[in-house]
Design a protein around this motif. Sequence first.
Motif, PDB file in Angstrom:
ATOM      1  N   ALA A 212       4.828 -36.680 -54.861  1.00 45.87           N
ATOM      2  CA  ALA A 212       5.183 -36.318 -53.487  1.00 45.87           C
ATOM      3  C   ALA A 212       6.489 -35.522 -53.431  1.00 45.87           C
ATOM      4  CB  ALA A 212       5.297 -37.582 -52.638  1.00 45.87           C
ATOM      5  N   ILE A 213       7.516 -36.015 -54.131  1.00 48.54           N
ATOM      6  CA  ILE A 213       8.831 -35.348 -54.060  1.00 48.54           C
ATOM      7  C   ILE A 213       8.765 -33.968 -54.714  1.00 48.54           C
ATOM      8  CG2 ILE A 213      11.262 -35.470 -54.721  1.00 48.54           C
ATOM      9  CD1 ILE A 213      11.038 -38.512 -54.606  1.00 48.54           C
ATOM     10  N   ILE A 214       8.145 -33.892 -55.911  1.00 46.24           N
ATOM     11  CA  ILE A 214       8.013 -32.585 -56.571  1.00 46.24           C
ATOM     12  C   ILE A 214       7.178 -31.646 -55.713  1.00 46.24           C
ATOM     13  CG2 ILE A 214       7.010 -31.369 -58.554  1.00 46.24           C
ATOM     14  CD1 ILE A 214       7.822 -33.740 -60.299  1.00 46.24           C
ATOM     15  N   GLY A 215       6.101 -32.177 -55.113  1.00 44.04           N
ATOM     16  CA  GLY A 215       5.234 -31.351 -54.261  1.00 44.04           C
ATOM     17  C   GLY A 215       5.963 -30.781 -53.064  1.00 44.04           C
ATOM     18  N   VAL A 216       6.799 -31.610 -52.415  1.00 44.05           N
ATOM     19  CA  VAL A 216       7.580 -31.128 -51.262  1.00 44.05           C
ATOM     20  C   VAL A 216       8.550 -30.035 -51.702  1.00 44.05           C
ATOM     21  CG1 VAL A 216       9.325 -31.779 -49.554  1.00 44.05           C
ATOM     22  CG2 VAL A 216       7.358 -33.265 -49.947  1.00 44.05           C
ATOM     23  N   GLY A 217       9.198 -30.256 -52.856  1.00 43.37           N
ATOM     24  CA  GLY A 217      10.115 -29.243 -53.374  1.00 43.37           C
ATOM     25  C   GLY A 217       9.414 -27.945 -53.691  1.00 43.37           C
ATOM     26  N   LEU A 218       8.221 -28.039 -54.278  1.00 49.61           N
ATOM     27  CA  LEU A 218       7.443 -26.847 -54.639  1.00 49.61           C
ATOM     28  C   LEU A 218       7.048 -26.055 -53.395  1.00 49.61           C
ATOM     29  CD1 LEU A 218       4.644 -26.727 -57.317  1.00 49.61           C
ATOM     30  CD2 LEU A 218       4.354 -25.560 -55.148  1.00 49.61           C
ATOM     31  N   ILE A 219       6.638 -26.765 -52.355  1.00 50.39           N
ATOM     32  CA  ILE A 219       6.168 -26.099 -51.139  1.00 50.39           C
ATOM     33  C   ILE A 219       7.327 -25.510 -50.338  1.00 50.39           C
ATOM     34  CG2 ILE A 219       5.067 -26.542 -48.889  1.00 50.39           C
ATOM     35  CD1 ILE A 219       3.321 -28.627 -50.331  1.00 50.39           C
ATOM     36  N   PHE A 220       8.527 -26.068 -50.495  1.00 51.19           N
ATOM     37  CA  PHE A 220       9.667 -25.655 -49.664  1.00 51.19           C
ATOM     38  C   PHE A 220       9.940 -24.145 -49.728  1.00 51.19           C
ATOM     39  CE2 PHE A 220      14.266 -25.081 -48.957  1.00 51.19           C
ATOM     40  CZ  PHE A 220      14.345 -25.550 -47.653  1.00 51.19           C
ATOM     41  N   PRO A 221      10.152 -23.525 -50.917  1.00 51.19           N
ATOM     42  CA  PRO A 221      10.408 -22.068 -50.926  1.00 51.19           C
ATOM     43  C   PRO A 221       9.199 -21.261 -50.463  1.00 51.19           C
ATOM     44  CG  PRO A 221      10.193 -22.914 -53.169  1.00 51.19           C
ATOM     45  CD  PRO A 221      10.238 -24.101 -52.274  1.00 51.19           C
ATOM     46  N   ILE A 222       7.994 -21.788 -50.701  1.00 45.53           N
ATOM     47  CA  ILE A 222       6.784 -21.095 -50.231  1.00 45.53           C
ATOM     48  C   ILE A 222       6.753 -21.116 -48.706  1.00 45.53           C
ATOM     49  CG2 ILE A 222       4.256 -21.108 -50.279  1.00 45.53           C
ATOM     50  CD1 ILE A 222       4.427 -22.427 -53.049  1.00 45.53           C
ATOM     51  N   PHE A 223       7.145 -22.239 -48.128  1.00 42.56           N
ATOM     52  CA  PHE A 223       7.185 -22.360 -46.666  1.00 42.56           C
ATOM     53  C   PHE A 223       8.231 -21.422 -46.059  1.00 42.56           C
ATOM     54  CE2 PHE A 223       8.899 -24.483 -42.821  1.00 42.56           C
ATOM     55  CZ  PHE A 223       7.749 -24.432 -42.033  1.00 42.56           C
ATOM     56  N   ILE A 224       9.381 -21.312 -46.709  1.00 46.34           N
ATOM     57  CA  ILE A 224      10.426 -20.388 -46.238  1.00 46.34           C
ATOM     58  C   ILE A 224       9.888 -18.960 -46.222  1.00 46.34           C
ATOM     59  CG2 ILE A 224      12.687 -19.388 -46.762  1.00 46.34           C
ATOM     60  CD1 ILE A 224      12.841 -22.220 -45.660  1.00 46.34           C
ATOM     61  N   LEU A 225       9.171 -18.586 -47.283  1.00 47.75           N
ATOM     62  CA  LEU A 225       8.578 -17.245 -47.335  1.00 47.75           C
ATOM     63  C   LEU A 225       7.541 -17.071 -46.229  1.00 47.75           C
ATOM     64  CD1 LEU A 225       8.391 -14.535 -48.913  1.00 47.75           C
ATOM     65  CD2 LEU A 225       6.528 -15.548 -50.225  1.00 47.75           C
ATOM     66  N   PHE A 226       6.760 -18.126 -45.987  1.00 48.14           N
ATOM     67  CA  PHE A 226       5.743 -18.045 -44.936  1.00 48.14           C
ATOM     68  C   PHE A 226       6.377 -17.789 -43.569  1.00 48.14           C
ATOM     69  CE2 PHE A 226       3.536 -20.349 -41.498  1.00 48.14           C
ATOM     70  CZ  PHE A 226       2.450 -19.489 -41.361  1.00 48.14           C
ATOM     71  N   ILE A 227       7.516 -18.433 -43.306  1.00 48.85           N
ATOM     72  CA  ILE A 227       8.199 -18.226 -42.022  1.00 48.85           C
ATOM     73  C   ILE A 227       8.519 -16.743 -41.820  1.00 48.85           C
ATOM     74  CG2 ILE A 227      10.345 -18.668 -40.757  1.00 48.85           C
ATOM     75  CD1 ILE A 227      10.325 -21.481 -41.910  1.00 48.85           C
ATOM     76  N   TYR A 228       8.983 -16.098 -42.909  1.00 56.60           N
ATOM     77  CA  TYR A 228       9.276 -14.658 -42.846  1.00 56.60           C
ATOM     78  C   TYR A 228       8.018 -13.872 -42.462  1.00 56.60           C
ATOM     79  CZ  TYR A 228       9.878  -9.909 -44.653  1.00 56.60           C
ATOM     80  OH  TYR A 228       9.889  -8.535 -44.807  1.00 56.60           O
ATOM     81  N   TYR A 229       6.902 -14.191 -43.115  1.00 52.56           N
ATOM     82  CA  TYR A 229       5.670 -13.454 -42.825  1.00 52.56           C
ATOM     83  C   TYR A 229       5.077 -13.833 -41.468  1.00 52.56           C
ATOM     84  CZ  TYR A 229       5.494 -11.153 -47.331  1.00 52.56           C
ATOM     85  OH  TYR A 229       5.779 -10.342 -48.398  1.00 52.56           O
ATOM     86  N   TYR A 230       5.323 -15.068 -41.043  1.00 45.58           N
ATOM     87  CA  TYR A 230       4.844 -15.495 -39.720  1.00 45.58           C
ATOM     88  C   TYR A 230       5.461 -14.636 -38.628  1.00 45.58           C
ATOM     89  CZ  TYR A 230       4.224 -18.377 -35.554  1.00 45.58           C
ATOM     90  OH  TYR A 230       3.908 -18.808 -34.289  1.00 45.58           O
ATOM     91  N   PHE A 231       6.759 -14.373 -38.769  1.00 46.55           N
ATOM     92  CA  PHE A 231       7.443 -13.548 -37.773  1.00 46.55           C
ATOM     93  C   PHE A 231       7.119 -12.063 -37.946  1.00 46.55           C
ATOM     94  CE2 PHE A 231      10.124 -17.359 -37.381  1.00 46.55           C
ATOM     95  CZ  PHE A 231      10.091 -17.497 -36.002  1.00 46.55           C
ATOM     96  N   ASN A 232       6.395 -11.742 -39.021  1.00 46.84           N
ATOM     97  CA  ASN A 232       5.897 -10.373 -39.199  1.00 46.84           C
ATOM     98  C   ASN A 232       4.380 -10.318 -39.000  1.00 46.84           C
ATOM     99  OD1 ASN A 232       8.091  -8.338 -40.165  1.00 46.84           O
ATOM    100  ND2 ASN A 232       8.568 -10.238 -41.259  1.00 46.84           N
ATOM    101  N   ASP A 233       3.875 -11.296 -38.215  1.00 45.66           N
ATOM    102  CA  ASP A 233       2.488 -11.320 -37.740  1.00 45.66           C
ATOM    103  C   ASP A 233       1.444 -11.410 -38.859  1.00 45.66           C
ATOM    104  OD1 ASP A 233       3.380 -11.040 -35.057  1.00 45.66           O
ATOM    105  OD2 ASP A 233       3.606  -8.885 -35.390  1.00 45.66           O
ATOM    106  N   MET A 234       1.728 -12.178 -39.902  1.00 41.52           N
ATOM    107  CA  MET A 234       0.728 -12.381 -40.954  1.00 41.52           C
ATOM    108  C   MET A 234       0.106 -13.764 -40.784  1.00 41.52           C
ATOM    109  SD  MET A 234       1.026 -12.228 -45.132  1.00 41.52           S
ATOM    110  CE  MET A 234       1.204 -10.445 -45.178  1.00 41.52           C
ATOM    111  N   PRO A 235      -1.221 -13.861 -40.581  1.00 41.32           N
ATOM    112  CA  PRO A 235      -1.894 -15.152 -40.429  1.00 41.32           C
ATOM    113  C   PRO A 235      -1.768 -16.007 -41.693  1.00 41.32           C
ATOM    114  CG  PRO A 235      -3.319 -13.337 -39.744  1.00 41.32           C
ATOM    115  CD  PRO A 235      -2.137 -12.732 -40.434  1.00 41.32           C
ATOM    116  N   VAL A 236      -1.887 -17.326 -41.526  1.00 43.28           N
ATOM    117  CA  VAL A 236      -1.749 -18.265 -42.642  1.00 43.28           C
ATOM    118  C   VAL A 236      -2.734 -17.945 -43.763  1.00 43.28           C
ATOM    119  CG1 VAL A 236      -1.861 -20.695 -43.336  1.00 43.28           C
ATOM    120  CG2 VAL A 236      -0.957 -20.099 -41.095  1.00 43.28           C
ATOM    121  N   GLY A 237      -3.990 -17.700 -43.386  1.00 44.36           N
ATOM    122  CA  GLY A 237      -5.022 -17.428 -44.396  1.00 44.36           C
ATOM    123  C   GLY A 237      -4.712 -16.199 -45.221  1.00 44.36           C
TER     124      GLY A 237
END
Length: 459
Positions: free
Chosen positions: A200-225
């Motif tokens: 769980a802890i390693i998984g949360v850490g792994l997803i964290f930088p990916i989630f930060i990148l997603f936020i950038y693309y979210y505000f640039n109108d890129m869908p999750v898929g």
Amino acid sequence: MIGRFNILKIETVLILMGIGLLLLYFVIYPVVSFDSGYYMSTMREMHQGNIYFKDIASPYNPLAISILSIPFFFSDFPDFRWSLFLNISFIIGSGFILYHILSHFKIPRILQTFLALFFIILCFTHDGNHIMLEPISVFFQLCALYLYIQHRAGSSFNKLFFIGIFLGLSFLTKQYALFLLAPIGIDILLRRKDILKHIAIIGVGLIFPIFILFIYYYFNDMPVGVFIKNILGKGVNLDIGTGTGIGSPFKLSYLISFLLANAFVVMIPFLIKRSQSNTPDLVFYTLLAASSFSVFLFAAYSHYFQYTFPYVLIVFAYAASSVPDITKNRIFQILCLIALIKIGLLTASTVKHQRRNFKQQAHTLQVIKTHIPSGSRVYLSGPSPAYYYLGNFKSIQLDRIGFSFPGYFYPESIISAMEKNDYLAISEAYIQSFESFKSDFIRKKITLKDTHFYLYQKK
């Protein structure tokens, strides 16, 4: 008479001299390779306001390319050597981390130093003279591994989150890097201690930088898929292949070359057999090396070995730690000498080709720039993608074709993406594929020093 122990010191000094020689040639004769041209052109487009993945077609994750693009903050057309310097810094940084990882094993300090420097020169002689994504990916991997080995020794949970973060950063550098999850995951299962908490802890850490990148693309109108598809390397619709390499299977000659350059690793099975290894340690360190070779399931390139070198050296150090003063072992010394000879030959070959390729590239660039104006939209079908950057050329279709290597798109796709006055440079290997479209172009034959290519301009 030179003592046996001093032989390794002499070899370490020779390797250090080889590293210095290669660095000198990399700086004096910088060569922009196929991959380097692709990356540098992509960096240029990013700093001109185009969004990676959205405006720029690429199967690679963006982190390494973003890091290597730092010189573009200071110049619109920075010297290639600045980005190369960053790449080399990550190789040296990885060598430093590897040195500290090796300190966990009971091996002589001189062997620890030898293996860390040996790793650096292995990377330098396997495409370390070019900008590649692997050095940055390996750096983040080794950061994660260093923390995980510390965690194994102390069983403290405060490092697990950062292990996940470094694994996430390595993945965002290049997708193949996730092979490190296999040995870590299996080790957690074998140790049977707070398994779910570890995951769980390693998984949360792994997803964290990916989630930060997603936020950038979210505000640039890129869908999750679409975002997920892109970070998994499936965001580019190629006509042919997957973008991992066309017709580049792993060959027996690659394995032979690898074993000669790392000759002493053939001792690993015999050293382990003599040791009193516990099962979790044996499985973990063996899996590190074994899983690293999974990158060759996608393609076989010289720089992919940069993923394997540190883990093979780590499992060797683990095996060697069971033998008192292995540096005095006659077989080890002979195998080190074989490895040193192979590395010497690779160093000499790299030096020789570096100077020759530099001069050849300078000549070719001069010819190409004579016929194609800077800033033109160009597709290079055969000539190296290095000239996209060196010639300051634009892509004919940035959001689909990008700066793709030859062979990934059908001629029909390339022609349909071209506009009036766009250029198409074709080597003889690809000329036949475009014959049926020649009426749409003004054609001329360009002669180079020892070869030629055909230049087409859209009517």
